[in-house]
Design a protein around this motif. Structure first.
Motif, PDB file in Angstrom:
ATOM      1  N   ALA A 104      -7.777 -97.718  -1.893  1.00  0.00           N
ATOM      2  CA  ALA A 104      -8.450 -99.022  -1.840  1.00  0.00           C
ATOM      3  C   ALA A 104      -9.524 -99.111  -2.915  1.00  0.00           C
ATOM      4  CB  ALA A 104      -9.081 -99.217  -0.468  1.00  0.00           C
ATOM      5  N   GLN A 105      -9.714-100.327  -3.429  1.00  0.00           N
ATOM      6  CA  GLN A 105     -10.772-100.553  -4.413  1.00  0.00           C
ATOM      7  C   GLN A 105     -12.129-100.304  -3.771  1.00  0.00           C
ATOM      8  OE1 GLN A 105     -10.373-103.827  -7.292  1.00  0.00           O
ATOM      9  NE2 GLN A 105      -8.733-104.560  -5.945  1.00  0.00           N
ATOM     10  N   GLY A 106     -13.052 -99.816  -4.555  1.00  0.00           N
ATOM     11  CA  GLY A 106     -14.387 -99.525  -4.058  1.00  0.00           C
ATOM     12  C   GLY A 106     -14.538 -98.119  -3.513  1.00  0.00           C
ATOM     13  N   ALA A 160      -6.451-106.895 -11.247  1.00  0.00           N
ATOM     14  CA  ALA A 160      -6.169-107.578  -9.988  1.00  0.00           C
ATOM     15  C   ALA A 160      -7.386-108.367  -9.524  1.00  0.00           C
ATOM     16  CB  ALA A 160      -5.770-106.564  -8.916  1.00  0.00           C
ATOM     17  N   TYR A 161      -7.129-109.583  -9.069  1.00  0.00           N
ATOM     18  CA  TYR A 161      -8.187-110.405  -8.500  1.00  0.00           C
ATOM     19  C   TYR A 161      -8.213-110.304  -6.983  1.00  0.00           C
ATOM     20  CZ  TYR A 161      -8.656-112.456 -13.085  1.00  0.00           C
ATOM     21  OH  TYR A 161      -8.869-112.635 -14.424  1.00  0.00           O
ATOM     22  N   ASP A 162      -7.159-109.764  -6.427  1.00  0.00           N
ATOM     23  CA  ASP A 162      -7.045-109.620  -4.982  1.00  0.00           C
ATOM     24  C   ASP A 162      -7.942-108.478  -4.511  1.00  0.00           C
ATOM     25  OD1 ASP A 162      -6.251-109.664  -2.354  1.00  0.00           O
ATOM     26  OD2 ASP A 162      -4.255-108.820  -2.727  1.00  0.00           O
ATOM     27  N   VAL A 221      -5.479 -99.085  -6.099  1.00  0.00           N
ATOM     28  CA  VAL A 221      -5.363 -98.373  -7.370  1.00  0.00           C
ATOM     29  C   VAL A 221      -4.402 -97.209  -7.144  1.00  0.00           C
ATOM     30  CG1 VAL A 221      -6.603 -97.042  -9.114  1.00  0.00           C
ATOM     31  CG2 VAL A 221      -7.682 -99.038  -8.063  1.00  0.00           C
ATOM     32  N   ARG A 222      -3.431 -97.101  -8.026  1.00  0.00           N
ATOM     33  CA  ARG A 222      -2.400 -96.062  -7.887  1.00  0.00           C
ATOM     34  C   ARG A 222      -2.883 -94.760  -8.507  1.00  0.00           C
ATOM     35  NH1 ARG A 222       3.000 -94.988  -6.070  1.00  0.00           N
ATOM     36  NH2 ARG A 222       3.908 -93.534  -7.500  1.00  0.00           N
ATOM     37  N   LEU A 223      -2.769 -93.666  -7.753  1.00  0.00           N
ATOM     38  CA  LEU A 223      -3.035 -92.319  -8.263  1.00  0.00           C
ATOM     39  C   LEU A 223      -1.701 -91.592  -8.376  1.00  0.00           C
ATOM     40  CD1 LEU A 223      -6.181 -91.161  -6.243  1.00  0.00           C
ATOM     41  CD2 LEU A 223      -6.079 -92.286  -8.458  1.00  0.00           C
ATOM     42  N   VAL A 224      -1.500 -90.895  -9.500  1.00  0.00           N
ATOM     43  CA  VAL A 224      -0.259 -90.151  -9.725  1.00  0.00           C
ATOM     44  C   VAL A 224      -0.606 -88.704 -10.037  1.00  0.00           C
ATOM     45  CG1 VAL A 224       1.077 -92.142 -10.487  1.00  0.00           C
ATOM     46  CG2 VAL A 224      -0.217 -90.852 -12.155  1.00  0.00           C
ATOM     47  N   SER A 225       0.396 -87.833  -9.977  1.00  0.00           N
ATOM     48  CA  SER A 225       0.147 -86.405 -10.175  1.00  0.00           C
ATOM     49  C   SER A 225       0.098 -86.007 -11.648  1.00  0.00           C
ATOM     50  CB  SER A 225       1.217 -85.588  -9.452  1.00  0.00           C
ATOM     51  OG  SER A 225       2.496 -85.938  -9.944  1.00  0.00           O
ATOM     52  N   VAL A 226       0.700 -86.810 -12.526  1.00  0.00           N
ATOM     53  CA  VAL A 226       0.735 -86.490 -13.960  1.00  0.00           C
ATOM     54  C   VAL A 226       0.309 -87.732 -14.744  1.00  0.00           C
ATOM     55  CG1 VAL A 226       2.226 -85.769 -15.869  1.00  0.00           C
ATOM     56  CG2 VAL A 226       2.641 -84.881 -13.581  1.00  0.00           C
ATOM     57  N   PRO A 227      -0.626 -87.603 -15.695  1.00  0.00           N
ATOM     58  CA  PRO A 227      -1.016 -88.786 -16.466  1.00  0.00           C
ATOM     59  C   PRO A 227       0.161 -89.312 -17.287  1.00  0.00           C
ATOM     60  CG  PRO A 227      -1.945 -86.818 -17.461  1.00  0.00           C
ATOM     61  CD  PRO A 227      -1.308 -86.401 -16.171  1.00  0.00           C
TER      62      PRO A 227
END
Length: 165
Positions: free
Chosen positions: A122-124, A87-89, A94-100
């Motif tokens: 959020a990024q950062g 993403a350039y925006d 960034v999406r976090l999920v419970s299972v890879p």
């Protein structure tokens, strides 16, 4: 300058202008003569020139590799920040999920999914790595991260390792 000198210069300029024209005309007549006498050689030469031009155009630059985001050598227990590699925006999350492995399986068209508890970070945002997981033949493709700052501090989830910088 006298009129006689002007006439001499005009004659010299005319002779100088005719020499390249004669050379070009000789070359053209030779090529056309070759076309009439031996068309196989003529068209073979034209084809050779075209092939050389195509090879030169297709050869491109010095590097034949595409550069892009690189997965860092991540280590468990180290601190990193989340940064979306695709993403350039600046406002992208960034999406976090419970299972890879379920990162590609979600549908983010629902507004409720976007507002879920600590799923889109959020990024950062500083994180520390708790665990690494191999997938699809790639070593350490997923990283289990724990959020170190912000309103989701202490929560953990799985993210793509390329999003951990």
């Amino acid at each position: 300058m006298s009129n006689e000198e002007n006439e001499n210069q005009t004659v010299e300029n005319t002779v100088a202008d005719e020499a390249p024209k004669k050379t070009v005309n000789n070359i053209i007549s030779t090529v056309l003569g070759l076309k009439e006498k031996n068309p196989k050689v003529f068209f073979g030469a034209v084809g050779g020139v075209v092939i050389l031009l195509i090879i030169m155009m297709m050869s491109g630059g010095e590097s034949n590799t595409v550069s892009g985001p690189v997965i860092k050598n991540l280590a468990v227990g180290q601190r990193y920040v989340l940064k979306s590699a695709n993403a350039y925006d600046k406002e992208a999350t960034v999406r976090l999920v419970s299972v890879p492995g379920t990162i590609a399986a979600y549908d983010d068209t629902e507004e409720a999914d976007r507002n879920g508890a600590c799923q889109h970070i959020a990024q950062g945002t500083p994180v520390s790595i708790l665990e690494l997981q191999d997938a699809y033949g790639k070593k350490n493709a997923y990283a289990k991260v724990q959020i170190e700052e912000g309103e989701c501090k202490g929560n953990s989830g799985w993210a793509l390792s390329i999003d951990v910088q």
